[in-house]
Enzyme design. Structure first.
Site, PDB file in Angstrom:
ATOM      1  N   MET A  74       0.800  -1.226   0.000  1.00 30.36           N
ATOM      2  CA  MET A  74       0.000   0.000   0.000  1.00 30.36           C
ATOM      3  C   MET A  74       0.837   1.282   0.000  1.00 30.36           C
ATOM      4  O   MET A  74       0.310   2.375   0.185  1.00 30.36           O
ATOM      5  CB  MET A  74      -0.960   0.020   1.197  1.00 30.36           C
ATOM      6  N   HIS A  76       2.851   4.354  -1.590  1.00 29.74           N
ATOM      7  CA  HIS A  76       2.828   5.128  -2.825  1.00 29.74           C
ATOM      8  C   HIS A  76       4.234   5.222  -3.397  1.00 29.74           C
ATOM      9  O   HIS A  76       5.202   5.368  -2.639  1.00 29.74           O
ATOM     10  CB  HIS A  76       2.326   6.557  -2.544  1.00 29.74           C
ATOM     11  N   MET A 110       8.304   4.707   5.523  1.00 32.85           N
ATOM     12  CA  MET A 110       8.476   3.329   5.048  1.00 32.85           C
ATOM     13  C   MET A 110       9.754   3.179   4.238  1.00 32.85           C
ATOM     14  O   MET A 110      10.419   2.137   4.303  1.00 32.85           O
ATOM     15  CB  MET A 110       7.263   2.878   4.241  1.00 32.85           C
ATOM     16  N   ASP A 125      23.450 -11.463   4.979  1.00 35.22           N
ATOM     17  CA  ASP A 125      23.724 -12.307   3.814  1.00 35.22           C
ATOM     18  C   ASP A 125      25.215 -12.405   3.529  1.00 35.22           C
ATOM     19  O   ASP A 125      25.727 -13.491   3.234  1.00 35.22           O
ATOM     20  CB  ASP A 125      23.000 -11.768   2.586  1.00 35.22           C
TER      21      ASP A 125
END
Length: 154
Positions: A74, A76, A110, A125
């Protein structure tokens, strides 16, 4: 309870930001990667076989911030004007900070959180061959500004 993210059929929807003003927006997030002293020495000395851990993690974090809307459903899509990833090292911890900026109609929290998360996952990793029990902790928003909700500071 706010259900503005649910449409008439009860399904999730992207929040409409059409009428929101474009303002300068900034967010900072942080997280920590915990490693053994021996692993930290390899990171510092460039002895990790996959390469320069912090440089690769920095690039990965920047790339992830730019692609946040591709992986968080969600979010943008935003045109970011700046992304900075920095590291502070102790004997057993890598503290990651991401600062993200844009001029837009929705915040960049975000993007900052995704940048930190991806940088931390990249460190894991690259170092997992020498240490499997690396932990990633305390990913959090530190600061955000812009928009009508104003400033948040942890």
């Amino acid at each position: 309870m706010d259900f503005s993210h649910i449409n008439e059929q009860g399904r999730a929807k992207m929040v409409d930001v059409t009428d929101k003003d474009e303002t300068f927006r900034e967010a900072k997030a942080a997280g920590t990667v915990n490693v053994r002293t021996e692993t930290m020495e390899l990171i510092k000395s460039g002895g990790v076989k996959k390469g320069d851990v912090l440089s690769v993690a920095q690039i990965a974090g920047i790339m992830a911030a730019k692609k946040t809307s591709d992986i968080i459903p969600m979010c943008h899509p935003l045109t970011l004007s700046g992304v900075d990833i920095s590291f502070e090292l102790t004997d057993t911890q890598i503290h990651i900070t991401a600062a993200v900026k844009c001029k837009g109609s929705t915040g960049v929290e975000m993007e900052a959180l995704t940048a930190v998360s991806t940088a931390a996952l990249t460190i894991y990793d690259m170092c997992k061959a020498v240490q499997r029990d690396i932990t990633i902790t305390d990913i959090r928003l530190l600061y955000k500004s812009g928009g009508k909700s104003g400033v948040f500071e942890r």
